[in-house]
Write an enzyme that holds these catalytic residues in place. Structure first.
Site, PDB file in Angstrom:
ATOM      1  N   HIS A  93       0.872  -1.190   0.000  1.00  0.00           N
ATOM      2  CA  HIS A  93       0.000   0.000   0.000  1.00  0.00           C
ATOM      3  C   HIS A  93       0.904   1.234   0.000  1.00  0.00           C
ATOM      4  O   HIS A  93       1.738   1.381  -0.880  1.00  0.00           O
ATOM      5  CB  HIS A  93      -0.927  -0.108   1.227  1.00  0.00           C
ATOM      6  CG  HIS A  93      -2.071   0.856   1.271  1.00  0.00           C
ATOM      7  ND1 HIS A  93      -2.482   1.607   0.209  1.00  0.00           N
ATOM      8  CD2 HIS A  93      -2.912   1.201   2.298  1.00  0.00           C
ATOM      9  CE1 HIS A  93      -3.516   2.348   0.555  1.00  0.00           C
ATOM     10  NE2 HIS A  93      -3.799   2.134   1.828  1.00  0.00           N
ATOM     11  N   HIS A 131      -2.358  -2.137  -9.744  1.00  0.00           N
ATOM     12  CA  HIS A 131      -3.296  -1.578  -8.778  1.00  0.00           C
ATOM     13  C   HIS A 131      -4.525  -2.459  -8.748  1.00  0.00           C
ATOM     14  O   HIS A 131      -4.938  -2.987  -9.779  1.00  0.00           O
ATOM     15  CB  HIS A 131      -3.693  -0.149  -9.176  1.00  0.00           C
ATOM     16  CG  HIS A 131      -4.278   0.626  -8.063  1.00  0.00           C
ATOM     17  ND1 HIS A 131      -5.610   0.538  -7.730  1.00  0.00           N
ATOM     18  CD2 HIS A 131      -3.716   1.499  -7.190  1.00  0.00           C
ATOM     19  CE1 HIS A 131      -5.835   1.332  -6.702  1.00  0.00           C
ATOM     20  NE2 HIS A 131      -4.712   1.920  -6.341  1.00  0.00           N
ATOM     21  N   ASP A 166       2.533   5.548  -6.466  1.00  0.00           N
ATOM     22  CA  ASP A 166       3.805   5.473  -5.738  1.00  0.00           C
ATOM     23  C   ASP A 166       5.032   5.474  -6.640  1.00  0.00           C
ATOM     24  O   ASP A 166       6.143   5.577  -6.145  1.00  0.00           O
ATOM     25  CB  ASP A 166       3.821   4.203  -4.868  1.00  0.00           C
ATOM     26  CG  ASP A 166       2.845   4.313  -3.710  1.00  0.00           C
ATOM     27  OD1 ASP A 166       2.716   5.411  -3.166  1.00  0.00           O
ATOM     28  OD2 ASP A 166       2.207   3.305  -3.370  1.00  0.00           O
TER      29      ASP A 166
HETATM   30  N1  ACO Z   1       4.519  -6.273 -11.032  1.00  0.00           N
HETATM   31  C1  ACO Z   1       4.391  -7.382 -11.787  1.00  0.00           C
HETATM   32  N2  ACO Z   1       3.236  -8.022 -11.955  1.00  0.00           N
HETATM   33  C2  ACO Z   1       2.166  -7.526 -11.351  1.00  0.00           C
HETATM   34  C3  ACO Z   1       2.224  -6.374 -10.552  1.00  0.00           C
HETATM   35  C4  ACO Z   1       3.461  -5.748 -10.404  1.00  0.00           C
HETATM   36  N3  ACO Z   1       3.598  -4.664  -9.658  1.00  0.00           N
HETATM   37  N4  ACO Z   1       1.010  -6.118 -10.060  1.00  0.00           N
HETATM   38  C5  ACO Z   1       0.213  -7.060 -10.524  1.00  0.00           C
HETATM   39  N5  ACO Z   1       0.915  -7.925 -11.310  1.00  0.00           N
HETATM   40  C6  ACO Z   1       0.400  -9.107 -12.016  1.00  0.00           C
HETATM   41  C7  ACO Z   1       0.322 -10.290 -11.079  1.00  0.00           C
HETATM   42  O1  ACO Z   1       1.517 -11.032 -11.079  1.00  0.00           O
HETATM   43  C8  ACO Z   1      -0.836 -11.041 -11.652  1.00  0.00           C
HETATM   44  O2  ACO Z   1      -0.372 -11.722 -12.805  1.00  0.00           O
HETATM   45  P1  ACO Z   1      -0.950 -13.178 -13.207  1.00  0.00           P
HETATM   46  O3  ACO Z   1      -2.402 -12.942 -13.470  1.00  0.00           O
HETATM   47  O4  ACO Z   1      -0.171 -13.535 -14.404  1.00  0.00           O
HETATM   48  O5  ACO Z   1      -0.713 -14.053 -12.017  1.00  0.00           O
HETATM   49  C9  ACO Z   1      -1.784  -9.945 -12.125  1.00  0.00           C
HETATM   50  O6  ACO Z   1      -0.941  -8.819 -12.408  1.00  0.00           O
HETATM   51  C10 ACO Z   1      -2.806  -9.543 -11.090  1.00  0.00           C
HETATM   52  O7  ACO Z   1      -2.088  -9.252  -9.897  1.00  0.00           O
HETATM   53  P2  ACO Z   1      -2.701  -9.250  -8.454  1.00  0.00           P
HETATM   54  O8  ACO Z   1      -1.613  -9.374  -7.459  1.00  0.00           O
HETATM   55  O9  ACO Z   1      -3.815 -10.237  -8.397  1.00  0.00           O
HETATM   56  O10 ACO Z   1      -3.298  -7.827  -8.382  1.00  0.00           O
HETATM   57  P3  ACO Z   1      -3.918  -7.219  -7.105  1.00  0.00           P
HETATM   58  O11 ACO Z   1      -5.028  -6.384  -7.536  1.00  0.00           O
HETATM   59  O12 ACO Z   1      -4.195  -8.227  -6.064  1.00  0.00           O
HETATM   60  O13 ACO Z   1      -2.705  -6.356  -6.516  1.00  0.00           O
HETATM   61  C11 ACO Z   1      -1.255  -4.660  -5.939  1.00  0.00           C
HETATM   62  C12 ACO Z   1      -2.621  -4.996  -6.525  1.00  0.00           C
HETATM   63  C13 ACO Z   1      -1.137  -5.285  -4.547  1.00  0.00           C
HETATM   64  C14 ACO Z   1      -1.151  -3.155  -5.811  1.00  0.00           C
HETATM   65  C15 ACO Z   1      -0.181  -5.223  -6.876  1.00  0.00           C
HETATM   66  O14 ACO Z   1      -0.312  -4.643  -8.142  1.00  0.00           O
HETATM   67  C16 ACO Z   1       1.211  -5.009  -6.323  1.00  0.00           C
HETATM   68  O15 ACO Z   1       1.660  -5.778  -5.486  1.00  0.00           O
HETATM   69  N6  ACO Z   1       1.932  -3.943  -6.813  1.00  0.00           N
HETATM   70  C17 ACO Z   1       3.247  -3.665  -6.306  1.00  0.00           C
HETATM   71  C18 ACO Z   1       3.171  -2.912  -4.970  1.00  0.00           C
HETATM   72  C19 ACO Z   1       2.699  -1.497  -5.143  1.00  0.00           C
HETATM   73  O16 ACO Z   1       3.152  -0.759  -6.010  1.00  0.00           O
HETATM   74  N7  ACO Z   1       1.754  -1.097  -4.290  1.00  0.00           N
HETATM   75  C20 ACO Z   1       1.204   0.257  -4.268  1.00  0.00           C
HETATM   76  C21 ACO Z   1      -0.197   0.254  -4.811  1.00  0.00           C
HETATM   77  S1  ACO Z   1      -0.862   1.888  -4.866  1.00  0.00           S
HETATM   78  C22 ACO Z   1      -1.304   2.182  -3.257  1.00  0.00           C
HETATM   79  O17 ACO Z   1      -1.629   1.309  -2.501  1.00  0.00           O
HETATM   80  C23 ACO Z   1      -1.237   3.559  -2.775  1.00  0.00           C
END
Ligand code: ACO
Length: 470
Positions: A307, A346, A403
């Site tokens: 987050h 996201h 971010d």
């Molecule tokens: N890098 C690479 N792959 C990603 C990323 C990423 N940052 N985010 C999502 N994906 C991929 C996943 O691997 C998944 O791929 P698959 O379907 O082939 O398995 C698909 O996209 C869906 O990903 P989820 O994890 O299910 O997406 P979710 O909605 O649960 O997660 C989250 C959202 C937690 C923000 C995720 O994108 C993440 O971990 N990002 C990195 C951390 C980050 O930047 N957080 C800040 C978010 S903004 C905020 O909170 C203010």
């Protein structure tokens, strides 16, 4: 200087033009469709897709990449408004008049002075603490300074609620939602006890929200100073919220450009739908705990690297890459190993995050003409963005989030990395408090369910007979 401020406005308006070209215009104002509970929705793990409440505060359209506070497009608010105006808007539902704004600013100026709270906070080893832990501690100490919550008179009285049947829905029944139990608490339940200052009377008291919006910025600034071996600095009454934040951190009154950039960053982070930290705040508020505990819960949830904590991780990973030539292989390696690239993706946005649309160009504006490490970090970030979009392909819908560029913006303002997440909290406290006030108007304690996948009918074995080694 005026010219530079115009340049900044142009950067935002240009980002807005580009966004509208790609995502279309946000629809004209219209009456919302009538809404009745219970509601059918498809729910995934982590409550994905669940609708927990109604709100008039903010709108996020993840497939379009739109962000709206109380009906106003985020691009317009960033171009024309200030954090004070936006906080007022979130809390009260309308942009303030001059008098309302002046009164609000006056209150923030008053509540930025946190001498008693800081005195207590300084008795803890703040210099060794995670700044978010220190900030959470600080909001607890503010609770001591400002509220009567620990005194009998400050406790919400359940008798005054329309219903106190909080958690009696048997798991087998359909949720009844508002139709069954609405807990509307009358305001000002507790009378001002003789001789006691009138401050916090119930959890929905707006004054407490003002105290928190002002106080979290003072605490954040004090924490960075204590961590660097300096004493906290008192706020200057004539400065804006953004300028005071920078002043209290550094001891220097920022120039108008630094102030404006900080102001925009604060506007951008102020609210964002039912995100994890807002939800955490609401869950705590829904138990009729109080706004200080609610904000403390928001701070705790915001701290995590999935987050708000991501903004710090982004800068660390951009530095770890070790130069532009390594970007392609770094991104490839991450994708092949199914590792998350921090600052991308996201839960809601499956389009370019509008906040990143503003912060990216602002970062570019700020690094222009610089030849220090911020320029290198920015160039690396740009290259990472290109590579992620190319290697994943746009259909994967993984774009930079808020971010990804915010740390570069803060870095250009001279803010140390460990302060990026607390600064997020300085801004988001407006959203948390606004949403808690709104939620408490129709409070219902949060109580989702878990599906039990364990066993039944196991025979209790006395401890002396539990020999698992054989
Ligand atoms: N890098 C690479 N792959 C990603 C990323 C990423 N940052 N985010 C999502 N994906 C991929 C996943 O691997 C998944 O791929 P698959 O379907 O082939 O398995 C698909 O996209 C869906 O990903 P989820 O994890 O299910 O997406 P979710 O909605 O649960 O997660 C989250 C959202 C937690 C923000 C995720 O994108 C993440 O971990 N990002 C990195 C951390 C980050 O930047 N957080 C800040 C978010 S903004 C905020 O909170 C203010």
């Amino acid at each position: 200087m005026k010219e530079k401020l115009n340049e900044i406005k142009e950067v935002i308006l240009e980002a807005a033009r580009k966004a509208r070209q790609e995502t279309g215009d946000i629809p004209a104002p219209q009456d919302p469709e009538p809404f009745t509970w219970p509601i059918n929705c498809t729910v995934g793990p982590g409550l994905e897709g669940a609708i927990a409440s109604e709100s008039k505060i903010g709108y996020v359209n993840g497939s379009k990449g739109w962000l709206v506070y109380r009906g106003y497009d985020i691009f317009d608010l960033c171009a024309y408004s200030t954090f004070e105006e936006v906080s007022y808007l979130l809390l009260h539902g309308h942009l303030p008049t001059t008098n309302e704004l002046n009164e609000f600013k006056g209150k923030l100026a008053k509540y930025r002075i946190l001498n008693k709270t800081l005195r207590i906070v300084m008795s803890f080893p703040v210099e060794e603490m995670n700044p978010m832990a220190a900030l959470r501690l600080g909001t607890n100490m503010m609770r001591q300074e400002y509220s009567y919550m620990d005194k009998e008179v400050g406790r919400p009285k359940l008798d005054d609620a329309i219903s106190s049947d909080e958690d009696s829905i048997p798991m087998e029944t359909t949720p009844m939602g508002y139709a069954n139990a609405i807990y509307e608490f009358k305001t000002n339940l507790c009378k001002n006890p003789i001789g006691m200052r009138k401050t916090l009377w119930d959890a929905s008291n707006t004054e407490a929200c003002y105290q928190l919006i002002a106080g979290v910025s003072t605490l954040t600034s004090a924490i960075v100073r204590l961590k660097n071996g300096h004493m906290p600095i008192e706020p200057l009454p004539g400065l804006s919220h953004a300028a005071n934040l920078l002043y209290m951190m550094t001891g220097h009154v920022p120039d108008p450009v630094e102030e404006r950039i900080m102001d925009i960053a604060l506007i951008l982070h102020a609210d964002h739908g039912m995100n994890a930290s807002t939800f955490a705040s609401l869950v705590v508020a829904s138990t009729l705990s109080d706004i200080y505990f609610s904000v403390g819960a928001g701070i705790a949830a915001l701290n995590g690297p999935l987050h708000g904590g991501a903004n710090e991780q982004v800068v660390h990973s951009l530095l770890d890459i070790g130069g532009l030539d390594n970007v392609k292989a770094w991104v490839k390696n991450k994708i092949e190993n199914k590792q998350k690239i921090v600052g991308f993706g996201h839960r809601v946005y499956k389009a370019y995050d509008p906040r990143a649309r503003i912060l990216g160009p602002l970062a570019e504006y700020l690094v222009g003409g610089r030849s220090d490490c911020m320029q290198v970090i920015y160039q690396t970030a740009k290259r990472v963005e290109e590579e992620v979009l190319e290697q994943f392909g746009r259909e994967k819908k993984i774009f930079p989030n808020v971010d990804f560029y915010s740390g570069i913006v803060y870095g250009c303002l001279g803010i140390p990395v460990e302060l990026y997440t607390p600064i997020f909290a300085v801004s988001r406290v407006s959203g948390w408090t606004a949403r808690v006030i709104e939620y408490l108007q129709k409070n219902r304690i949060f109580r989702p369910r878990a599906i039990y996948t364990g066993e039944f009918n196991k025979e209790y074995v006395p401890i002396e007979q539990r020999n698992r080694d054989v």
